[in-house]
Design a protein around this motif. Structure first.
Motif, PDB file in Angstrom:
ATOM      1  N   PRO A   1       0.833  -1.205   0.000  1.00 21.63           N
ATOM      2  CA  PRO A   1       0.000   0.000   0.000  1.00 21.63           C
ATOM      3  C   PRO A   1       0.868   1.255   0.000  1.00 21.63           C
ATOM      4  O   PRO A   1       1.962   1.267   0.548  1.00 21.63           O
ATOM      5  N   ILE A   2       0.353   2.281  -0.618  1.00 21.42           N
ATOM      6  CA  ILE A   2       1.075   3.553  -0.653  1.00 21.42           C
ATOM      7  C   ILE A   2       1.123   4.124   0.759  1.00 21.42           C
ATOM      8  O   ILE A   2       0.128   4.086   1.479  1.00 21.42           O
ATOM      9  N   ASP A   3       2.278   4.589   1.170  1.00 17.07           N
ATOM     10  CA  ASP A   3       2.448   5.225   2.474  1.00 17.07           C
ATOM     11  C   ASP A   3       2.424   6.729   2.236  1.00 17.07           C
ATOM     12  O   ASP A   3       3.289   7.268   1.535  1.00 17.07           O
ATOM     13  N   LEU A   4       1.448   7.412   2.787  1.00 13.32           N
ATOM     14  CA  LEU A   4       1.236   8.830   2.500  1.00 13.32           C
ATOM     15  C   LEU A   4       2.386   9.726   2.939  1.00 13.32           C
ATOM     16  O   LEU A   4       2.554  10.813   2.389  1.00 13.32           O
ATOM     17  N   VAL A   5       3.169   9.292   3.879  1.00 12.23           N
ATOM     18  CA  VAL A   5       4.310  10.093   4.339  1.00 12.23           C
ATOM     19  C   VAL A   5       5.579   9.670   3.600  1.00 12.23           C
ATOM     20  O   VAL A   5       6.240  10.481   2.962  1.00 12.23           O
ATOM     21  N   ARG A   6       5.891   8.404   3.672  1.00 13.39           N
ATOM     22  CA  ARG A   6       7.135   7.904   3.083  1.00 13.39           C
ATOM     23  C   ARG A   6       7.151   8.021   1.557  1.00 13.39           C
ATOM     24  O   ARG A   6       8.189   8.268   0.954  1.00 13.39           O
ATOM     25  N   ASP A   7       5.995   7.882   0.916  1.00 14.80           N
ATOM     26  CA  ASP A   7       5.919   7.884  -0.542  1.00 14.80           C
ATOM     27  C   ASP A   7       5.406   9.204  -1.109  1.00 14.80           C
ATOM     28  O   ASP A   7       4.872   9.242  -2.218  1.00 14.80           O
ATOM     29  N   LYS A   8       5.574  10.280  -0.372  1.00 15.34           N
ATOM     30  CA  LYS A   8       5.080  11.588  -0.817  1.00 15.34           C
ATOM     31  C   LYS A   8       5.637  11.983  -2.178  1.00 15.34           C
ATOM     32  O   LYS A   8       4.926  12.535  -3.012  1.00 15.34           O
ATOM     33  N   ASP A   9       6.906  11.672  -2.447  1.00 12.27           N
ATOM     34  CA  ASP A   9       7.501  12.012  -3.745  1.00 12.27           C
ATOM     35  C   ASP A   9       6.753  11.320  -4.884  1.00 12.27           C
ATOM     36  O   ASP A   9       6.514  11.929  -5.931  1.00 12.27           O
ATOM     37  N   PHE A  10       6.390  10.057  -4.698  1.00 10.97           N
ATOM     38  CA  PHE A  10       5.620   9.335  -5.714  1.00 10.97           C
ATOM     39  C   PHE A  10       4.259   9.996  -5.928  1.00 10.97           C
ATOM     40  O   PHE A  10       3.805  10.159  -7.057  1.00 10.97           O
ATOM     41  N   ILE A  11       3.619  10.367  -4.842  1.00 11.35           N
ATOM     42  CA  ILE A  11       2.299  10.997  -4.934  1.00 11.35           C
ATOM     43  C   ILE A  11       2.414  12.348  -5.637  1.00 11.35           C
ATOM     44  O   ILE A  11       1.608  12.667  -6.519  1.00 11.35           O
TER      45      ILE A  11
ATOM     46  N   ILE B   1       0.898   3.325  -8.647  1.00 10.40           N
ATOM     47  CA  ILE B   1       1.438   4.672  -8.829  1.00 10.40           C
ATOM     48  C   ILE B   1       2.637   4.625  -9.773  1.00 10.40           C
ATOM     49  O   ILE B   1       2.742   5.432 -10.697  1.00 10.40           O
ATOM     50  N   ILE B   2       3.539   3.687  -9.565  1.00  9.02           N
ATOM     51  CA  ILE B   2       4.738   3.574 -10.403  1.00  9.02           C
ATOM     52  C   ILE B   2       4.343   3.283 -11.845  1.00  9.02           C
ATOM     53  O   ILE B   2       4.900   3.870 -12.775  1.00  9.02           O
ATOM     54  N   ARG B   3       3.375   2.390 -12.067  1.00  9.47           N
ATOM     55  CA  ARG B   3       2.920   2.087 -13.425  1.00  9.47           C
ATOM     56  C   ARG B   3       2.328   3.337 -14.093  1.00  9.47           C
ATOM     57  O   ARG B   3       2.564   3.597 -15.272  1.00  9.47           O
TER      58      ARG B   3
END
Length: 94
Positions: A8-18, A88-90
């Motif tokens: 699952p996307i982590d809203l804090v750790r994966d902020k750059d992806f978002i 998200i990556i796709r």
């Protein structure tokens, strides 16, 4: 199956992806280049204790109705749909 596909996307750790996902979607839909990193924050919902994205829209976003509505939709989508990091990556690779 790759771990990243189901993580699952982590809203804090994966902020750059978002941020990249939001910017890419805005570019595709509205042909606007914008840095959205300061347009929202991750915060804990008081009732559910779940991390959610919260709007902190700037005057630039507030002054553009199409951009405003698209960002509201994207934030709502992240908050309500269980996106994975792989999804998200796709989307970023398209």
């Amino acid at each position: 199956m790759d771990h990243i596909e189901t993580e699952p996307i982590d809203l804090v750790r994966d902020k750059d992806f978002i941020d990249k996902y939001f910017s890419l979607t805005i570019k595709k839909e509205l042909n606007i280049d914008i840095d959205v990193s300061n347009e929202y924050i991750a915060a804990q919902n008081i009732v559910s204790r779940k991390l959610i994205l919260v709007k902190t829209f700037s005057d630039v976003v507030m002054g553009n109705p199409d951009l405003y509505l698209l960002l509201v939709y994207l934030i709502h989508d992240i908050n309500t749909r269980p996106l994975t990091k792989g999804q998200i990556i796709r989307a970023l690779k398209k």
